[in-house]
Design a protein around this motif. Structure first.
Motif, PDB file in Angstrom:
ATOM      1  N   SER A 130      -3.138  12.563  -3.343  1.00 52.85           N
ATOM      2  CA  SER A 130      -4.475  13.050  -3.007  1.00 52.85           C
ATOM      3  C   SER A 130      -5.022  12.371  -1.761  1.00 52.85           C
ATOM      4  O   SER A 130      -6.191  12.475  -1.458  1.00 52.85           O
ATOM      5  N   GLY A 131      -4.190  11.649  -1.033  1.00 51.99           N
ATOM      6  CA  GLY A 131      -4.685  10.886   0.109  1.00 51.99           C
ATOM      7  C   GLY A 131      -5.069   9.510  -0.359  1.00 51.99           C
ATOM      8  O   GLY A 131      -5.129   9.236  -1.544  1.00 51.99           O
ATOM      9  N   GLY A 132      -5.345   8.618   0.574  1.00 48.49           N
ATOM     10  CA  GLY A 132      -5.704   7.263   0.187  1.00 48.49           C
ATOM     11  C   GLY A 132      -4.489   6.476  -0.249  1.00 48.49           C
ATOM     12  O   GLY A 132      -3.347   6.887  -0.034  1.00 48.49           O
ATOM     13  N   PHE A 133      -4.735   5.317  -0.845  1.00 43.22           N
ATOM     14  CA  PHE A 133      -3.638   4.412  -1.171  1.00 43.22           C
ATOM     15  C   PHE A 133      -3.689   3.997  -2.634  1.00 43.22           C
ATOM     16  O   PHE A 133      -4.732   3.916  -3.244  1.00 43.22           O
ATOM     17  N   ARG A 134      -2.517   3.726  -3.182  1.00 40.19           N
ATOM     18  CA  ARG A 134      -2.410   3.091  -4.493  1.00 40.19           C
ATOM     19  C   ARG A 134      -1.278   2.107  -4.407  1.00 40.19           C
ATOM     20  O   ARG A 134      -0.388   2.230  -3.581  1.00 40.19           O
ATOM     21  N   ARG A 135      -1.269   1.175  -5.306  1.00 45.61           N
ATOM     22  CA  ARG A 135      -0.058   0.389  -5.439  1.00 45.61           C
ATOM     23  C   ARG A 135       0.482   0.645  -6.827  1.00 45.61           C
ATOM     24  O   ARG A 135      -0.279   0.911  -7.752  1.00 45.61           O
ATOM     25  N   ALA A 192       0.835  -1.190   0.000  1.00 49.85           N
ATOM     26  CA  ALA A 192       0.000   0.000   0.000  1.00 49.85           C
ATOM     27  C   ALA A 192       0.879   1.252   0.000  1.00 49.85           C
ATOM     28  O   ALA A 192       1.777   1.385   0.801  1.00 49.85           O
ATOM     29  N   THR A 193       0.605   2.140  -0.909  1.00 47.99           N
ATOM     30  CA  THR A 193       1.364   3.375  -1.007  1.00 47.99           C
ATOM     31  C   THR A 193       0.382   4.530  -1.032  1.00 47.99           C
ATOM     32  O   THR A 193      -0.523   4.530  -1.850  1.00 47.99           O
ATOM     33  N   PRO A 194       0.559   5.498  -0.151  1.00 50.89           N
ATOM     34  CA  PRO A 194      -0.383   6.609  -0.166  1.00 50.89           C
ATOM     35  C   PRO A 194      -0.165   7.475  -1.402  1.00 50.89           C
ATOM     36  O   PRO A 194       0.955   7.620  -1.878  1.00 50.89           O
ATOM     37  N   LEU A 249     -11.129   6.578   0.479  1.00 51.92           N
ATOM     38  CA  LEU A 249      -9.684   6.461   0.647  1.00 51.92           C
ATOM     39  C   LEU A 249      -9.057   7.840   0.868  1.00 51.92           C
ATOM     40  O   LEU A 249      -8.113   7.985   1.624  1.00 51.92           O
ATOM     41  N   ARG A 250      -9.610   8.836   0.198  1.00 54.69           N
ATOM     42  CA  ARG A 250      -9.022  10.170   0.311  1.00 54.69           C
ATOM     43  C   ARG A 250      -9.453  10.847   1.599  1.00 54.69           C
ATOM     44  O   ARG A 250      -8.671  11.482   2.276  1.00 54.69           O
ATOM     45  N   ALA A 297      -4.634  -1.834   0.304  1.00 50.21           N
ATOM     46  CA  ALA A 297      -3.984  -1.745  -0.998  1.00 50.21           C
ATOM     47  C   ALA A 297      -4.824  -2.461  -2.052  1.00 50.21           C
ATOM     48  O   ALA A 297      -4.962  -1.995  -3.179  1.00 50.21           O
TER      49      ALA A 297
END
Lengths: 349, 349, 316
Positions: free
Chosen positions: A281-286, A276-278, B245-246, B218
């Motif tokens: 804009s906030g939140g997470f992406r991978r 998990a990577t923030p 998420l944000r 994630a």
């Protein structure tokens, strides 16, 4: 059969030049595969194939990798639950590999291991005071009332109520049970605690509690940790230095601060891509770097670089020559022909 | 998409389990909808009731479970259907894959046998044609040498391949909704990325809706259109994935995100942990079920049940007195300010 | 798999050898002299006659010499001659083995068929009325020794139905009805314990399998009751049942010794029983070796069956 690991595996200088608490050199574990009426050994599973690292006093070293990379076997060899095939394990200046059981006893109180599943490592029929106090009795440190007192102290140390020492393991939640496992590991006042996926089966909210506890204990007791996990984020958070393992070998070494920002091995890239990577804009992406294929069997590791069949950047050299540990800037090592060249690193013998 | 009739609607679902200590509520009043082609993530820690909800939708809860509420599939309430009638719902309308692909496949039958069985269960076709279809399915889920792999037994496959076979088995039913309960939790991280990509591709191709039951943010970030967050058997927050998420609205969701170490987490600071543990369904706290662990709880949280407040004109929901519209739009908002209100609620800020 | 079977057979031979030696020595340790017991009833037997007879049977030799002599013969298939009438032990066993074989198989068949039916019926509705009453049947089957159950059956039938089984043995070829009339009761008595343990084992293992993830997944795909219960559940619950079967085969074999004597069946069991009473060492040894061999073979077959049922079982 295989090239001697001595020349190819990262050798890490000891920070500060002092003798490290734990120095592991060229550690190898091969499990034989037998066949036939006479059970001849026809091949071997190379669970660990030449691994070297050190753990300094008060340092946390993270060992990260996927299942089957040999990280748990390393943990078991370091704590002498498994006999290494070859290699050296020096603890506080003493070679442990040749020691007899009686000589080893003295050292057993100085290192301890915490496993993944807190419930299966506690005897369900024993009260907590017995489970946690068991090492005290085994090492003839305390019995009876003194043992109870010490167990109460340990319970407080790990953030549990001393009033609960007469309960049974099933009366505790998963997080509490893992705290009990930690209390037991601390009973004999060890210098080194090996955490083998110790937070992996916990829910994230509980995992954060236990990680905080581990940090607090290290501060208060000056512990060294060998912290083994598959979650790079967790390893980075807790560790000073991170060793990335793949298929029985170490592929990258670096300080925790830099390894996720500038990974120096494609396998580390793949691991980072999966956590998990923030986002800004906030939140997470991978980042979703998908490594191709699956981990090959450790009984038939590919020639050359062991990661090359899955590596998006592999070229001819990777298929034939096992990459040595290239020294990069700083304290970093990478077993990658390509990345080392890019970084203009010097080759480390 | 929001205007289309939902494929599946869960309304006020309650699940009670008989235990020696009396009935306990595992799920209390859960409602959500899944539109065609949509991916909904059901998020929560262990004990949140997310898996029980998923099993209830399939009517696969074991003995001793009582189910109340409505589960409407294509406009038909399936809660009252007999086991025999459910057979036409399971498979065709929706099917389910589970966390552990090893224990989810029958170890005694070959992959081909199980695939052919499933294909013929839902389509009248000859054995030979079913074998063709099985081969196609294995090919679609990315298994090399599909024809040869038909003869393989589950234990001869790797974890990733087993999960691919599980997906092939699900596709054999051509379901309109695929429920995936922690589909990648048992897999290595590099394999997880591959499986998620596969599921997403097949979802588009087969025009399936996806209910993803997971604890992994994630995975949610990568897959979900909408998120339903559960805590202690209730929905605490729901809405579009990007928004949640944000900018999570419920203190539990917020805290959950903060617990997760990321590549940029400050290594010298303690992680934000949620104190305590998920309450046991035997002893649910009164009022808001999260209040004993909540950093911003006040006296109102301790007494009355908290309704699920609609926010953003109904696009989002949050079960908290403090969340956005709910707080600002209410006359009694003065109560909401924290310091002036002494009460039994614990404060941890 | 062939290699595995060979290795198992090798171990089996070793086991039988050790059993033979043990029984040989144990028989010599039992008080009572073969010759004196044989000649006890004959009037006017002199000590010389006894000594002469003892020498003729080779019993004056040291025990170890006797043992080696016996083993030497046994390896070539010659188990010696009966002390009582001088007939070949091999021949005696060849006459008796088929009779016991029939009895044992009947007992096993009764045990398996009833056990499987009761086990499945119990598991379908656990703790229901049927399950409760069947549990009573199984528990009794386990607790009652087979010889007592045999006597009970005979007595009950004789008293309340006025029927008792024939006491003169007839082969199945000469009179099938008479044969079965005599064999069924002892087979039932012998099979009861097997039935009970198979039923209980199958019930618990079926219940476990019915709760398993893969069965739930099969149901999640919309499979019907037939596929779930008969294709997936039953086969998965068979392994522990086979283990029980191997163990129960031993119980059945042991039970034949007394039950054949009770029911007047001229099989291996009554042969052993008489031979022990007469201290007819060669016959006792021959019987024990055959019993041992049958038990070893049954268990090898059971182990190989694991591999047939479960592809995960690899023979190494």
């Amino acid at each position: 059969m295989n090239t001697p690991a001595t020349t190819t595996q990262p050798r890490v200088p000891v920070p500060g030049g002092r003798e490290p608490l734990l120095a592991v050199t060229d550690l190898v574990k091969h499990y034989p595969i037998t066949k036939g009426l006479l059970r001849r050994t026809v091949a071997s599973v190379r669970a660990v194939d030449g691994v070297s690292f050190t753990v300094g006093r008060g340092e946390t070293v993270g060992l990260v990798g996927e299942s089957g990379c040999g990280k748990s076997t390393v943990a078991k060899m370091v704590t002498r639950l498994v006999q290494p095939t070859s290699g050296s394990v020096r603890f506080a200046g003493t070679e442990l590999t040749g020691l007899r059981a009686r000589e080893l006893r003295e050292f057993r109180r100085r290192f301890h291991i915490v496993f993944q599943d807190p419930y299966s490592s506690l005897d369900p029929r024993l009260r907590i005071v017995e489970s946690v106090g068991e090492p005290l009795v085994a090492h003839r440190i305390a019995t009876g009332a003194a043992k109870r007192r010490r167990v109460c102290e340990l319970m407080e140390l790990v953030g549990l109520s001393p009033a609960h020492i007469d309960r049974y393991p099933h009366q505790f939640s998963g997080g509490q049970a893992q705290r009990i496992g930690i209390a037991r590991a601390l009973a004999t006042g060890p210098d080194l605690v090996v955490c083998d996926e110790a937070v992996s089966s916990l829910d994230v909210s509980i995992q954060a509690q236990v990680l905080n506890l581990l940090k607090k204990l290290q501060r208060e007791l000056g512990l060294s940790y060998l912290f083994i996990a598959h979650d790079l984020n967790v390893v980075r958070y807790l560790s000073d230095r991170v060793f990335v393992m793949y298929l029985g070998r170490i592929v990258e070494v670096g300080p925790a601060a830099g390894i996720m920002q500038r990974p120096a091995h494609p396998y580390t890239d793949a691991l980072i891509g999966s956590v998990a990577t923030p986002t800004s804009s906030g939140g997470f992406r991978r980042s979703r770097v998908v490594a191709r294929g699956e981990v090959p069997s450790p009984s038939r590791p590919p020639p050359g670089c062991r990661f090359h069949p899955r590596c998006p950047e592999a070229f001819d050299l990777c298929r034939v020559q096992q990459p040595p540990a290239y020294r990069l800037t700083g304290d970093r090592l990478s077993a990658c022909h390509l990345r080392a060249g890019e970084a203009e690193g010097v080759r480390d013998g | 998409m929001r205007n289309a009739a939902p494929l599946l609607a869960v309304h006020d679902l309650h699940v009670d389990f008989d235990t020696p200590a009396g009935p306990v509520a595992a799920v209390s009043g859960v409602s959500f909808e899944i539109e065609p082609n949509e991916t909904v993530a059901l998020v929560g820690e262990s004990g949140s009731g997310k898996s029980v909800t998923a099993l209830a939708m399939m009517r696969l809860l074991g003995r001793g479970a009582t189910l109340r509420g409505q589960i409407t599939c294509d406009g038909r309430d399936i809660t009252g259907l007999t086991e025999k009638q459910m057979r036409s719902v399971r498979g065709r309308a929706m099917t389910m894959i589970f966390q552990d692909p090893m224990s989810s496949l029958d170890p005694l039958y070959s992959v081909g046998n199980q695939l052919v069985e499933t294909v013929r269960l839902h389509n009248r076709m000859s054995r030979a044609r079913a074998v063709e279809r099985a081969t196609e399915l294995l090919d679609q889920v990315g298994i090399a040498d599909p024809r040869g792999r038909l003869r393989a037994y589950p234990h001869q496959l790797s974890g990733g391949q087993r999960q691919r076979v599980m997906i092939a088995l699900a596709l054999a039913c051509s379901p309109r909704l695929l429920i995936a309960d922690e589909p990648t939790t048992a897999l290595d991280v590099t394999i997880e990325a591959q499986i998620l990509e596969l599921i997403r591709g097949l979802q588009r191709e087969y025009r399936m809706s996806l209910l993803l039951v997971t604890h992994d943010m994630a995975v949610v970030a990568e897959m979900a259109d909408r998120v339903v967050v559960m805590y202690a058997g209730q929905v605490v927050e729901s809405g579009a994935a990007e928004q949640i998420l944000r900018q999570p609205q419920h203190p539990y969701t917020t805290a959950l995100f903060q617990c997760i170490p990321t590549p940029v987490t400050d290594r010298s600071a303690a992680l934000t942990a949620i104190p305590g543990a998920v309450p046991s369904p035997h002893e649910l706290p009164p009022g808001c079920r999260f209040h004993p662990r909540c950093a911003v709880a006040f006296d109102r949280c301790v007494t009355g049940q908290v309704p699920l407040f609609p926010l953003d004109g109904g696009a989002r929901h949050s079960r908290c007195w403090l969340s956005g519209d709910a707080a600002s739009g209410r006359a009694d908002r003065t109560v909401v300010t924290s310091a002036s209100v002494p009460g039994p609620a614990r404060r941890r800020r | 798999m062939v290699e595995y079977a060979l290795r198992r057979a090798l171990y089996g031979v070793l086991v039988i050898f050790m059993v033979t030696v043990f029984v040989f020595l144990a028989l010599r340790a039992v008080p009572g002299d073969a010759v004196r017991i044989q000649l006890a009833d004959a009037p006017g037997v002199t000590e010389e006659q006894i000594a002469e007879r003892t020498a003729a049977l080779g019993l004056d030799q040291p025990v170890l010499t006797q043992l080696f002599h016996f083993l030497g013969g046994a390896i070539t298939g010659d188990f010696g001659a009966s002390f009582s009438d001088g007939s070949s032990v091999g021949g005696l066993i060849a006459d008796r083995l088929p009779v016991t074989g029939q009895l044992g198989l009947m007992a096993l068949a009764i045990g398996v068929v009833l056990g499987v039916v009761i086990g499945m019926a119990s598991a379908v509705r656990p703790n229901g009325l049927l399950d409760q009453s069947l549990r009573l049947v199984s528990v009794s089957g386990l607790s009652v020794p087979s010889f007592w159950l045999g006597l009970l059956l005979v007595t009950y039938l004789a008293v309340y139905a006025g029927w008792s089984p024939p006491l003169i043995y007839q082969g199945p070829a000469e009179n099938l009805g008479g044969n079965l009339a005599q064999m069924t009761l002892p087979a039932l008595a012998l099979g009861a314990a097997a039935m009970a343990s198979i039923a209980r084992m199958l019930r618990s293992s079926l219940l476990e399998v019915l709760q398993s993830d893969h069965l739930r997944t099969v149901r999640a795909r919309g499979a019907g009751r037939g596929t779930t219960l008969f294709k997936h559940a039953t086969r998965n619950s068979l392994l522990p049942v086979f283990t029980v079967l191997g163990l129960q085969a031993g119980g059945i074999l042991g039970g034949t010794v007394i039950l054949e004597s009770i029911f007047g069946i001229p099989g291996m069991g009554s042969l052993t029983f008489e031979a022990v009473q007469m201290r007819d060492y060669p016959v006792v040894l021959g019987c024990v070796i055959v019993y041992g061999a049958v038990f070893v073979v049954v268990n090898i077959v059971v182990d190989l069956m694991y591999g047939v049922i479960d592809p995960r079982v690899r023979y190494r």
